[in-house]
Design a protein around this motif. Sequence first.
Motif, PDB file in Angstrom:
ATOM      1  N   LYS A  96       0.826  -1.211   0.000  1.00  0.00           N
ATOM      2  CA  LYS A  96       0.000   0.000   0.000  1.00  0.00           C
ATOM      3  C   LYS A  96       0.858   1.258   0.000  1.00  0.00           C
ATOM      4  CE  LYS A  96      -3.916  -2.029   2.524  1.00  0.00           C
ATOM      5  NZ  LYS A  96      -4.681  -1.980   3.809  1.00  0.00           N
ATOM      6  N   ALA A  97       1.943   1.231   0.790  1.00  0.00           N
ATOM      7  CA  ALA A  97       2.825   2.399   0.864  1.00  0.00           C
ATOM      8  C   ALA A  97       3.444   2.696  -0.489  1.00  0.00           C
ATOM      9  CB  ALA A  97       3.904   2.165   1.921  1.00  0.00           C
ATOM     10  N   PHE A  98       3.877   1.665  -1.189  1.00  0.00           N
ATOM     11  CA  PHE A  98       4.437   1.869  -2.527  1.00  0.00           C
ATOM     12  C   PHE A  98       3.361   2.348  -3.505  1.00  0.00           C
ATOM     13  CE2 PHE A  98       8.067  -1.069  -1.420  1.00  0.00           C
ATOM     14  CZ  PHE A  98       9.071  -0.160  -1.691  1.00  0.00           C
ATOM     15  N   ARG A  99       2.194   1.761  -3.434  1.00  0.00           N
ATOM     16  CA  ARG A  99       1.127   2.112  -4.360  1.00  0.00           C
ATOM     17  C   ARG A  99       0.645   3.553  -4.154  1.00  0.00           C
ATOM     18  NH1 ARG A  99      -0.531  -0.122  -8.859  1.00  0.00           N
ATOM     19  NH2 ARG A  99      -2.751   0.085  -8.333  1.00  0.00           N
ATOM     20  N   ALA A 100       0.837   4.075  -2.947  1.00  0.00           N
ATOM     21  CA  ALA A 100       0.442   5.459  -2.673  1.00  0.00           C
ATOM     22  C   ALA A 100       1.439   6.463  -3.240  1.00  0.00           C
ATOM     23  CB  ALA A 100       0.293   5.664  -1.163  1.00  0.00           C
ATOM     24  N   SER A 101       2.586   5.969  -3.685  1.00  0.00           N
ATOM     25  CA  SER A 101       3.622   6.841  -4.240  1.00  0.00           C
ATOM     26  C   SER A 101       3.471   6.908  -5.760  1.00  0.00           C
ATOM     27  CB  SER A 101       5.011   6.305  -3.876  1.00  0.00           C
ATOM     28  OG  SER A 101       5.999   6.909  -4.669  1.00  0.00           O
ATOM     29  N   GLY A 102       3.437   8.123  -6.293  1.00  0.00           N
ATOM     30  CA  GLY A 102       3.349   8.270  -7.742  1.00  0.00           C
ATOM     31  C   GLY A 102       4.535   7.653  -8.454  1.00  0.00           C
ATOM     32  N   ARG A 103       5.692   7.640  -7.800  1.00  0.00           N
ATOM     33  CA  ARG A 103       6.905   7.105  -8.431  1.00  0.00           C
ATOM     34  C   ARG A 103       6.855   5.592  -8.562  1.00  0.00           C
ATOM     35  NH1 ARG A 103      12.544   8.369  -5.539  1.00  0.00           N
ATOM     36  NH2 ARG A 103      11.711  10.465  -5.843  1.00  0.00           N
ATOM     37  N   TYR A 104       6.356   4.893  -7.536  1.00  0.00           N
ATOM     38  CA  TYR A 104       6.462   3.436  -7.509  1.00  0.00           C
ATOM     39  C   TYR A 104       5.139   2.715  -7.788  1.00  0.00           C
ATOM     40  CZ  TYR A 104      10.982   4.419  -5.369  1.00  0.00           C
ATOM     41  OH  TYR A 104      12.241   4.885  -5.133  1.00  0.00           O
ATOM     42  N   ARG A 105       4.072   3.453  -7.982  1.00  0.00           N
ATOM     43  CA  ARG A 105       2.737   2.868  -8.081  1.00  0.00           C
ATOM     44  C   ARG A 105       2.659   1.707  -9.077  1.00  0.00           C
ATOM     45  NH1 ARG A 105      -2.415   3.903  -6.793  1.00  0.00           N
ATOM     46  NH2 ARG A 105      -4.053   3.282  -8.259  1.00  0.00           N
ATOM     47  N   HIS A 106       3.268   1.885 -10.239  1.00  0.00           N
ATOM     48  CA  HIS A 106       3.172   0.864 -11.286  1.00  0.00           C
ATOM     49  C   HIS A 106       4.446   0.013 -11.409  1.00  0.00           C
ATOM     50  CE1 HIS A 106      -0.603   2.585 -12.538  1.00  0.00           C
ATOM     51  NE2 HIS A 106      -0.051   3.784 -12.641  1.00  0.00           N
ATOM     52  N   MET A 107       5.294   0.072 -10.389  1.00  0.00           N
ATOM     53  CA  MET A 107       6.554  -0.676 -10.435  1.00  0.00           C
ATOM     54  C   MET A 107       6.578  -1.850  -9.462  1.00  0.00           C
ATOM     55  SD  MET A 107       9.169   2.590 -10.527  1.00  0.00           S
ATOM     56  CE  MET A 107      10.636   1.557 -10.379  1.00  0.00           C
ATOM     57  N   VAL A 108       5.525  -2.020  -8.661  1.00  0.00           N
ATOM     58  CA  VAL A 108       5.606  -2.971  -7.554  1.00  0.00           C
ATOM     59  C   VAL A 108       4.650  -4.143  -7.735  1.00  0.00           C
ATOM     60  CG1 VAL A 108       6.414  -1.254  -5.901  1.00  0.00           C
ATOM     61  CG2 VAL A 108       3.946  -1.601  -6.216  1.00  0.00           C
ATOM     62  N   SER A 109       5.033  -5.259  -7.117  1.00  0.00           N
ATOM     63  CA  SER A 109       4.186  -6.454  -7.077  1.00  0.00           C
ATOM     64  C   SER A 109       4.419  -7.171  -5.759  1.00  0.00           C
ATOM     65  CB  SER A 109       4.484  -7.384  -8.257  1.00  0.00           C
ATOM     66  OG  SER A 109       5.857  -7.757  -8.262  1.00  0.00           O
ATOM     67  N   ARG A 110       3.399  -7.889  -5.272  1.00  0.00           N
ATOM     68  CA  ARG A 110       3.496  -8.610  -4.004  1.00  0.00           C
ATOM     69  C   ARG A 110       3.951 -10.049  -4.227  1.00  0.00           C
ATOM     70  NH1 ARG A 110      -2.529  -6.992  -2.444  1.00  0.00           N
ATOM     71  NH2 ARG A 110      -2.562  -7.181  -4.701  1.00  0.00           N
ATOM     72  N   HIS A 111       4.778 -10.524  -3.301  1.00  0.00           N
ATOM     73  CA  HIS A 111       5.255 -11.912  -3.362  1.00  0.00           C
ATOM     74  C   HIS A 111       5.210 -12.500  -1.952  1.00  0.00           C
ATOM     75  CE1 HIS A 111       6.584 -11.551  -7.574  1.00  0.00           C
ATOM     76  NE2 HIS A 111       6.733 -10.273  -7.245  1.00  0.00           N
ATOM     77  N   ALA A 112       5.694 -13.712  -1.807  1.00  0.00           N
ATOM     78  CA  ALA A 112       5.552 -14.411  -0.527  1.00  0.00           C
ATOM     79  C   ALA A 112       6.204 -13.652   0.623  1.00  0.00           C
ATOM     80  CB  ALA A 112       6.142 -15.814  -0.631  1.00  0.00           C
ATOM     81  N   HIS A 113       7.431 -13.213   0.411  1.00  0.00           N
ATOM     82  CA  HIS A 113       8.173 -12.579   1.497  1.00  0.00           C
ATOM     83  C   HIS A 113       8.420 -11.093   1.290  1.00  0.00           C
ATOM     84  CE1 HIS A 113       9.289 -16.886   1.766  1.00  0.00           C
ATOM     85  NE2 HIS A 113       9.292 -16.661   3.062  1.00  0.00           N
TER      86      HIS A 113
END
Length: 450
Positions: A96-113
């Motif tokens: 959520k913290a990354f997705r709230a950032s305009g810079r990282y919003r479309h660069m992140v994905s969730r994984h196991a760890h």
Amino acid sequence: MKLVKHFNSFLSECVNLSEARLQSLDSRVNSISSVLKNGDNAISNRYLGMIPQGSYAHRTMINPVGKFDEFDADVLLELEENKDWSARDYVEELYKAFRASGRYRHMVSRHAHCVKVDYANEFHIDVVPYLERHGSHYVTNRDDDVFELTDPEGFNEWLDERNRIASGRLVKVIRLFKYLRDYKNTFSAKSIILNILLGGRVNSVLLLGNAKRYCDLPTAFTNILSDLNDYLQVNPTMPSIDDPSCPGQNFNHRWSEDQYQNFRNRVQLYHGWARAAYDEEDRDESIRLWRKIFGESFAESSTSSLLKSSVTTVAAHNFVDTEQFLERDYGIPEQLNARFKVRITAQVVAKAGFRNFNLRRHGNIVGPGRTIEFRISECTVPGSYQIYWKVKNTGPEAIDANCTRGQIERDNGSRFRSEPTKYRGKHFVDCYVVQNGVCVARDHQVVVIK
């Protein structure tokens, strides 16, 4: 034939992650740290720091090889515990913290760890939530919603100890082996498994029978590969790949029996090739045999061109090489005794309001403008002896300032020295224990200033 110069140049020119990529990685990690620390979210409220992890901390990262056009780095995001959160919540809140950032919003994905931050066609950074609970440290498993016991600082110390036994060459052997894995693409093994298997083959007892077992890179590579092959051949089925820092924990779940069997067979094959190349007395034939393992990039540059390039670079910086060596400059041969041990402890003096920290426990990484106190914390050499120190700087900043140093100095009796962190780059401090005119023990402390 050992071909030491060719091995060293192959490592620096083809295998090691380039300085430009390291600087880019460091810059991106700093940016991530700033966003997570200064944001207005649940993660920012519990932010404690970022800690290099895995190959990033162990200094075993390599340039991408062949189809591997990207590399990855792991960092631990140290957080204060929220007793109302489950293990899954930490990854979700980080996402959520990354997705709230305009810079990282479309660069992140969730994984196991972790949450992966993907820099397309360059590298990706796995940010792993890490916290202390009930006096122990854990990472979070989102898939199973459990906290997994870990001790990254303990693992770093274990690997660093094996690296010291191997005269600083274990991490280089690991890089070469990872290059072999990626170049050949004939076996599969996670880097953490390679670190455990290769590091576990380094033992000070082996030096009793051969004090020069790790005396240079090709010798260390061939002997460690030989010891790995011996270990695998006496284990016809996959042994327990134990975490040396967490008793009762292992990494067998990251490897299948079929993968182990294939690995075992390939190591046996490559060990035979390496031994033949090492024992071959004809230089050209030895190069041909080493190229069976590492490819045509091995020994691609001639010694003369390497020397010419080195001289050109040195001249451009008006560089004076002041490094000294025990045997060459002082007539003191090195005959390490496996029964004797000396250990350096490196403490970074904290800024006002903070605590000192152990350099090794932070991946040997420190910022500029700090002070490091080096002490001899342990020496098992009996009787009388002398201690010598060497501080060596590398990198463009030290070269530009004509301050690479490297002189050997006798200890003044304090068994202590203080050094500033002035020039960015990878540096080191060596201490030597000399008894009856022979170096019988030594320790090596890497210092990476970023």
